[in-house]
Design a protein around this motif. Structure first.
Motif, PDB file in Angstrom:
ATOM      1  N   PHE C  87       0.915  -1.365   0.421  1.00 18.70           N
ATOM      2  CA  PHE C  87      -0.358   0.026  -0.092  1.00 18.70           C
ATOM      3  C   PHE C  87       1.045   1.349  -0.545  1.00 18.70           C
ATOM      4  O   PHE C  87       0.285   2.207  -0.550  1.00 18.70           O
ATOM      5  CB  PHE C  87      -0.596  -0.136   0.952  1.00 18.70           C
ATOM      6  CG  PHE C  87      -1.810  -0.642   1.343  1.00 18.70           C
ATOM      7  CD1 PHE C  87      -1.668  -2.309   1.821  1.00 18.70           C
ATOM      8  CD2 PHE C  87      -2.964  -1.133   0.472  1.00 18.70           C
ATOM      9  CE1 PHE C  87      -2.677  -2.658   2.178  1.00 18.70           C
ATOM     10  CE2 PHE C  87      -3.726  -1.585  -0.286  1.00 18.70           C
ATOM     11  CZ  PHE C  87      -4.112  -2.811   1.309  1.00 18.70           C
ATOM     12  N   THR C 146      -3.902  -8.934   4.353  1.00 14.35           N
ATOM     13  CA  THR C 146      -5.152  -9.406   3.485  1.00 14.35           C
ATOM     14  C   THR C 146      -5.872  -9.064   3.906  1.00 14.35           C
ATOM     15  O   THR C 146      -7.653  -9.367   4.226  1.00 14.35           O
ATOM     16  CB  THR C 146      -4.901 -10.817   2.858  1.00 14.35           C
ATOM     17  OG1 THR C 146      -4.303 -11.852   4.049  1.00 14.35           O
ATOM     18  CG2 THR C 146      -4.474 -10.998   1.470  1.00 14.35           C
ATOM     19  N   THR C 216     -10.546   0.288  -5.805  1.00 12.53           N
ATOM     20  CA  THR C 216     -10.073   1.234  -5.206  1.00 12.53           C
ATOM     21  C   THR C 216     -11.758   1.122  -4.419  1.00 12.53           C
ATOM     22  O   THR C 216     -11.406   1.241  -2.973  1.00 12.53           O
ATOM     23  CB  THR C 216      -9.029   2.558  -5.338  1.00 12.53           C
ATOM     24  OG1 THR C 216      -8.222   2.291  -6.122  1.00 12.53           O
ATOM     25  CG2 THR C 216      -8.465   3.096  -3.600  1.00 12.53           C
ATOM     26  N   VAL C 219     -12.477  -1.542  -2.074  1.00 13.46           N
ATOM     27  CA  VAL C 219     -11.509  -1.918  -1.093  1.00 13.46           C
ATOM     28  C   VAL C 219     -11.535  -0.604   0.534  1.00 13.46           C
ATOM     29  O   VAL C 219     -11.362  -1.297   1.150  1.00 13.46           O
ATOM     30  CB  VAL C 219      -9.946  -2.230  -1.287  1.00 13.46           C
ATOM     31  CG1 VAL C 219      -9.610  -1.079  -0.999  1.00 13.46           C
ATOM     32  CG2 VAL C 219      -9.874  -2.958  -0.330  1.00 13.46           C
ATOM     33  N   TRP C 253     -10.578  -8.854  -2.583  1.00 10.75           N
ATOM     34  CA  TRP C 253      -9.882  -9.354  -3.622  1.00 10.75           C
ATOM     35  C   TRP C 253     -10.487  -8.369  -5.207  1.00 10.75           C
ATOM     36  O   TRP C 253     -10.253  -8.797  -5.992  1.00 10.75           O
ATOM     37  CB  TRP C 253      -9.471 -10.677  -3.572  1.00 10.75           C
ATOM     38  CG  TRP C 253      -8.806 -11.311  -3.007  1.00 10.75           C
ATOM     39  CD1 TRP C 253      -9.476 -12.433  -1.769  1.00 10.75           C
ATOM     40  CD2 TRP C 253      -7.711 -11.654  -3.059  1.00 10.75           C
ATOM     41  NE1 TRP C 253      -8.093 -12.856  -1.372  1.00 10.75           N
ATOM     42  CE2 TRP C 253      -6.902 -11.803  -1.411  1.00 10.75           C
ATOM     43  CE3 TRP C 253      -6.591 -10.893  -3.562  1.00 10.75           C
ATOM     44  CZ2 TRP C 253      -5.741 -11.957  -1.298  1.00 10.75           C
ATOM     45  CZ3 TRP C 253      -5.205 -10.095  -3.071  1.00 10.75           C
ATOM     46  CH2 TRP C 253      -4.812 -11.183  -2.120  1.00 10.75           C
ATOM     47  N   TYR C 255     -10.889  -5.646  -5.081  1.00 12.45           N
ATOM     48  CA  TYR C 255      -9.408  -4.355  -5.301  1.00 12.45           C
ATOM     49  C   TYR C 255      -8.404  -5.375  -6.201  1.00 12.45           C
ATOM     50  O   TYR C 255      -7.616  -4.932  -6.748  1.00 12.45           O
ATOM     51  CB  TYR C 255      -9.692  -3.748  -4.230  1.00 12.45           C
ATOM     52  CG  TYR C 255      -8.200  -2.563  -4.483  1.00 12.45           C
ATOM     53  CD1 TYR C 255      -7.511  -3.163  -3.179  1.00 12.45           C
ATOM     54  CD2 TYR C 255      -8.110  -1.867  -5.234  1.00 12.45           C
ATOM     55  CE1 TYR C 255      -6.516  -2.094  -3.077  1.00 12.45           C
ATOM     56  CE2 TYR C 255      -7.216  -0.895  -5.155  1.00 12.45           C
ATOM     57  CZ  TYR C 255      -6.320  -1.424  -4.330  1.00 12.45           C
ATOM     58  OH  TYR C 255      -5.112  -0.541  -4.194  1.00 12.45           O
ATOM     59  N   SER C 256      -7.978  -6.006  -4.544  1.00  9.00           N
ATOM     60  CA  SER C 256      -6.694  -6.660  -4.517  1.00  9.00           C
ATOM     61  C   SER C 256      -6.042  -7.019  -5.507  1.00  9.00           C
ATOM     62  O   SER C 256      -4.790  -7.329  -5.798  1.00  9.00           O
ATOM     63  CB  SER C 256      -6.625  -7.028  -3.043  1.00  9.00           C
ATOM     64  OG  SER C 256      -6.744  -6.286  -2.215  1.00  9.00           O
ATOM     65  N   HIS C 257      -6.449  -7.844  -6.535  1.00  9.72           N
ATOM     66  CA  HIS C 257      -6.681  -8.344  -8.255  1.00  9.72           C
ATOM     67  C   HIS C 257      -5.379  -7.663  -8.666  1.00  9.72           C
ATOM     68  O   HIS C 257      -4.117  -6.957  -9.082  1.00  9.72           O
ATOM     69  CB  HIS C 257      -6.824  -9.585  -8.661  1.00  9.72           C
ATOM     70  CG  HIS C 257      -6.261  -9.914  -9.325  1.00  9.72           C
ATOM     71  ND1 HIS C 257      -5.504 -10.725  -9.330  1.00  9.72           N
ATOM     72  CD2 HIS C 257      -6.074  -9.798 -10.805  1.00  9.72           C
ATOM     73  CE1 HIS C 257      -4.414 -11.192 -10.328  1.00  9.72           C
ATOM     74  NE2 HIS C 257      -4.720 -10.423 -11.526  1.00  9.72           N
ATOM     75  N   ALA C 259      -5.343  -4.359  -8.247  1.00 12.16           N
ATOM     76  CA  ALA C 259      -3.903  -3.601  -7.380  1.00 12.16           C
ATOM     77  C   ALA C 259      -3.114  -4.311  -7.987  1.00 12.16           C
ATOM     78  O   ALA C 259      -1.536  -3.450  -8.203  1.00 12.16           O
ATOM     79  CB  ALA C 259      -4.605  -3.979  -5.965  1.00 12.16           C
ATOM     80  N   TRP C 304     -10.710 -12.342 -10.267  1.00 15.65           N
ATOM     81  CA  TRP C 304     -10.066 -12.367  -8.501  1.00 15.65           C
ATOM     82  C   TRP C 304     -10.511 -12.757  -7.978  1.00 15.65           C
ATOM     83  O   TRP C 304      -9.833 -13.812  -6.874  1.00 15.65           O
ATOM     84  CB  TRP C 304     -11.048 -10.926  -7.648  1.00 15.65           C
ATOM     85  CG  TRP C 304     -12.156 -11.268  -7.343  1.00 15.65           C
ATOM     86  CD1 TRP C 304     -12.787 -11.639  -6.349  1.00 15.65           C
ATOM     87  CD2 TRP C 304     -13.607 -10.703  -8.443  1.00 15.65           C
ATOM     88  NE1 TRP C 304     -13.484 -11.611  -6.300  1.00 15.65           N
ATOM     89  CE2 TRP C 304     -14.547 -11.026  -7.235  1.00 15.65           C
ATOM     90  CE3 TRP C 304     -13.913 -10.020  -9.179  1.00 15.65           C
ATOM     91  CZ2 TRP C 304     -15.850 -11.131  -7.659  1.00 15.65           C
ATOM     92  CZ3 TRP C 304     -15.075  -9.784  -9.450  1.00 15.65           C
ATOM     93  CH2 TRP C 304     -16.048 -10.136  -8.894  1.00 15.65           C
TER      94      TRP C 304
END
Lengths: 230, 113, 546
Positions: C87, C146, C216, C219, C253, C255-257, C259, C304
């Motif tokens: 981050f 996570t 974003t 998340v 996920w 977002y985080s994928h 990301a 994701w």
């Protein structure tokens, strides 16, 4: 004013930022920027709506019961208030387009008034009622905890979403009121005219978006399974 | 930025339409349509949203780029909901704990090959 | 014009660095170039904080029973290493430093569309970082970066709220930066700069910004819900109270994928710039590379679920996500093929930026290929939760993104600071980083394949040799990272003065003096040729217009 300064002022109005080539570019950039921000807000609220949809699917019974513990009259009244404020906001932008300073200020103040009315109805009639009836989830107010025995934990989850979604919406409205106040101040100082009113237009977009969120919140929270008696 | 000025009459008409649709959605909620209540309510909400977007937010006279961005925003939200629902809807959801009442009936377990 | 400006002695020429002095002129600047340097300073700090945690972890893992810290502390180390690196270092790195500096210059503008918003983005980043650092010094957080529920919502007694708040706030920094870039690229391109004449770095930044803007916020709301659940315990994600922990993972996920693509796409853009310059050739298949960036931006949102194959997710959904995950590899592969084709028969020179770029291509490809084992359901069941995953993402994030970031910093350093760094030391550092990196992470592929789980403070004795190898590599890697820190700081004072275009590169940013004046261009440039109009030395193409 010297010749050079006069030319500079003509080519470079005071409201044109130095990194833009002309006012059209600045206006288009501003509008596009605000729309992009609203897209992020769609995803922000949308994530909440998605979680709400999943849990409503999983615990329809509890959500149904929770919805009937809300008074749809206030929800409907608030919907009317917000739609009215969207009208006054659109009229405010129109007044700015026409360079009508007094009308602009009047419509902006009217919009603020309706926004305050919305928050007033929420706070005085809805949320304080919910507080008295032990409908606020969790242990935020000791002694006034949610009555899970009477209502069931699924209803508590519903109210969690209810308060979070309407609370986040209310937060956005308060920010909107702040923006309106700044616009009123700027308009009173004569900062807008028919050639430059981009902040009004762009703030209008934000205000209408907040209205749209409520247009979805009202049926989804207040009208689940109908308002008919069981 | 919209160049042409929308007449007051248009704005007021849209406002009245929005009020009519609000009344409609409340009225439909008093009728038991079963699962269609939600669908009708959402449809009316989408219509109201379109009225606000097209007329109050001037998207009717906005550039194709603006319209693309708005569509992309809603499409992405749809992606989030659709893909999540394919999982949540096709899993065997565990029975809810005590006191949670009945959930919607979970879909039957797929037959083992 | 650049020749005339370069004649003026650098000490007297006014540029963005010496235009104004004093702390206020930096902390209240709206100049995108100064803001880029503010970011450079802050993310470098966060990089070394996160790196220190990695060092402590690798030292701890020398011994199967754990050599250094209590297992609870180990949990906090890997959590904070991940959260800080992802981050507060990787996500901002190339967009906030190189993007902020270069995007206006590459489009031929005087600044980004919203300069004050740009400064606000940096302050938001600083607030988020301070919260994360506060969480670190006041006990740390041990949930894993996570934040999986219900541990993070209901059972963790660590600084979850502070870290979550820091991450939440920091998200808005990325959103606003992405918003700024999208509007700038759409509305502020110089005359003649059509979309298909833009440098590929701009396409990469544009695609990255789309992901930032769309992903974003999700998340952000997810972390907000985690915070709410910690406060109210109503069952949002806690199965004991009726919630669905997998719903959290879906939202997280989502977002985080994408990301991870925010982290790699800008790096790919940098590689396109470096490869073309140091092989003196146009990019092979410009439109394919441009469109592949956009394809990655879109498809990245559809995959994701591959992080959740072993969570109890529905098999049908898993099948869909698996197929789509194979699909998302294709645009990345297209880029790799096109870079190779660009190198073919190019006139290649091996300065430091090129070494980083070549290293990127090899290491990113390895990391990407290992992703295919993880996209495939059957193999993922065995490899998930093991060091194979750790190695996979470090090959992409460190062997890929960090090397691209360093390559880009080296490439544009003369433009940014007006100084040259010592090339021999730079090449040496690149080599040390490459060797250290591979020694650290290649054994981890083997460890994962053999079954060593990740996020464990102890491990079976038979894995010790590979772990010691990995830790040895980590120390070499650490030294490798310290060397550029030293010579870059040295170069700002003692480095040779850089000319306007030391690499004879194409691109609008090289048409300005080094360092550039505050307004970038005295007159708006007019673009008449496509990007990468390179040719053999002495040919008409070199320096000629199309």
């Amino acid at each position: 004013m010297t010749d050079a300064a006069a030319t500079h002022a003509a080519e470079h109005p005071p409201y044109l930022a130095h990194h833009f080539t002309d006012i059209e570019q600045q206006n288009e950039a501003g509008t596009l920027g605000m729309w992009l921000f609203l897209v992020t807000e769609i995803m922000f609220f949308g994530g909440l709506f998605a979680a709400y949809a999943i849990y409503r699917y999983m615990y329809f019974d509890g959500f149904y019961k929770g919805s009937h513990l809300l008074d749809w009259h206030y929800g409907a009244a608030n919907t009317a208030v917000l739609i009215g404020s969207s009208l006054t906001m659109a009229l405010a932008v129109r007044a700015a387009q026409l360079g009508q300073r007094k009308a602009l200020i009047a419509f902006l103040l009217l919009t603020m008034l309706l926004g305050i009315a919305f928050l007033g109805i929420k706070l005085t009639f809805e949320w304080s009622n919910d507080y008295r009836e032990h409908l606020i989830p969790g242990h935020l107010f000791p002694g006034m905890e949610f009555d899970t025995i009477k209502h069931g934990p699924a209803v508590q989850l519903f109210f969690c979403f209810y308060f979070f979604m309407t609370g986040l919406h209310a937060l956005h409205m308060i920010v909107g009121l702040g923006i309106m106040a700044v616009l009123v101040w700027m308009a009173a100082r004569g900062r807008f005219d028919a050639g430059y009113f981009a902040p009004v237009e762009v703030s209008g977009l934000y205000w209408h978006f907040v209205d749209i969120v409520w247009i979805f919140l009202f049926p989804l929270l207040y009208l689940i399974g109908g308002t008919y008696k069981q | 930025m919209s160049v042409h000025v929308v007449p007051v009459r248009t704005y007021v008409t849209i406002f009245l339409l929005l009020m009519v649709f609000t009344a409609t959605t409340v009225w439909v909620a008093t009728i038991d349509l079963g699962p269609f209540n939600t669908l009708v309510a959402l449809t009316i909400a989408v219509i109201k949203m379109l009225l606000v977007i097209l007329f109050f937010m001037h998207v009717r006279s906005s550039s194709a780029l603006t319209k693309t961005f708005i569509l992309a925003g809603f499409f992405w939200l749809l992606l989030l909901m659709a893909f999540t629902l394919t999982d949540e809807g096709s899993r065997n959801l565990p029975p809810p704990p005590d006191g949670w009442g009945s959930a919607t009936v979970a879909p039957a377990a797929p037959a083992k090959p | 014009m650049s020749a005339a400006v370069a004649e003026a002695p650098p000490e007297t020429r006014v540029n963005y660095l010496n235009a104004e002095y004093g702390i206020k002129s930096w902390l209240l600047t709206t100049d995108h170039k100064r803001i880029a340097l503010l970011y450079l300073a802050s993310i470098t700090v966060m990089f070394f904080v996160g790196g220190m945690m990695a060092v402590l972890m690798r030292l701890h893992l020398i011994d199967p029973a754990g050599a250094l810290v209590h297992p609870d502390t180990y949990n906090k180390l890997f959590t904070m290493h991940g959260a800080i690196m992802i981050f507060f270092f990787l996500l901002p790195s190339i967009p906030a430093v190189l993007g902020n500096f270069l995007v206006p210059m590459m489009v031929g503008a005087k600044d980004l569309a919203f300069p004050r918003l740009n400064l606000l983005s940096w302050y938001i980043y600083v607030v988020g970082s301070c919260l994360a650092l506060y969480a670190m010094v006041s006990g740390g957080v041990d949930t894993g970066w996570t934040f999986y529920t219900p541990y993070s919502t209901s059972y963790a007694h660590s600084q979850v709220m502070a870290t979550a708040l820091g991450v939440f706030i920091n998200g808005f920094s990325g959103i606003l930066t992405g918003l700024n870039f999208i509007v700038t690229i759409h509305k502020m391109r110089a005359p003649g700069l059509t979309w298909f004449r833009m440098p590929l770095f701009l396409w990469a930044i544009y695609a990255t910004s789309i992901i930032q803007v769309l992903g974003t916020p999700v998340v952000a709301i997810t972390i907000f819900l985690v915070g709410l659940e910690r406060l109210f315990h109503v069952g949002i994600f806690d199965p004991a109270v009726g919630g669905d922990p997998i719903l959290f993972q879906h939202m997280f996920w989502f977002y985080s994928h994408p990301a991870v693509y925010i982290m790699i796409l800008p790096g790919m853009g940098v590689i396109s710039e470096i490869i073309t310059c140091f092989s003196r050739k146009r990019i092979f298949g410009y439109s394919f590379v441009a469109f592949s960036s956009m394809a990655i931006a879109v498809i990245s949102f559809l995959v994701w679920g591959h992080h959740m194959f072993v969570t109890g997710m529905s098999v049908y959904a898993a099948l869909i996500f698996s197929v789509l995950s194979f699909l998302v590899a294709i645009p990345s592969a297209i880029k790799v093929f096109n870079w190779m084709a660009t190198l073919y028969k190019g006139s290649i020179s091996y300065q430091a930026p090129m070494l980083y770029a070549l290293g990127f291509i090899g290491l990113f490809t390895m990391g990407g290929l290992t992703g295919l084992f993880l996209a495939s359901l059957a193999t993922d069941v065995h490899l998930n939760g093991t060091y194979f995953i750790v190695a996979h993402f470090h090959y992409i994030m460190v062997g890929g993104a960090v090397m691209a970031y360093l390559g880009g910093i080296h490439f544009w350093w003369p433009k940014i600071t007006g100084r040259m760094y010592p090339d021999t030391w730079a090449r040496l550092a690149a080599a040390i980083i490459f060797i250290g990196f591979n020694l650290t992470f290649y054994p981890q592929f083997v460890l994962g394949y053999l079954g060593m789980p990740r996020r464990y403070a102890t491990y079976p004795a038979e894995f010790q040799v590979l772990n010691v190898m990995s830790s040895a590599g980590a120390s070499i890697l650490g030294i490798g990272y310290l060397i550029p820190l030293i010579y870059f700081i040295w170069s700002m004072r003692y480095g040779p003065i850089a000319p306007a275009n030391p690499w004879r590169a194409k691109g609008l940013e090289w048409q300005t003096p080094s360092p550039p004046p505050t307004q970038n261009f005295d007159e708006t440039p007019v673009v008449t040729e496509g990007a990468y109009a390179y040719g053999p030395p002495g040919s008409a193409r070199e320096g000629a217009h199309d």
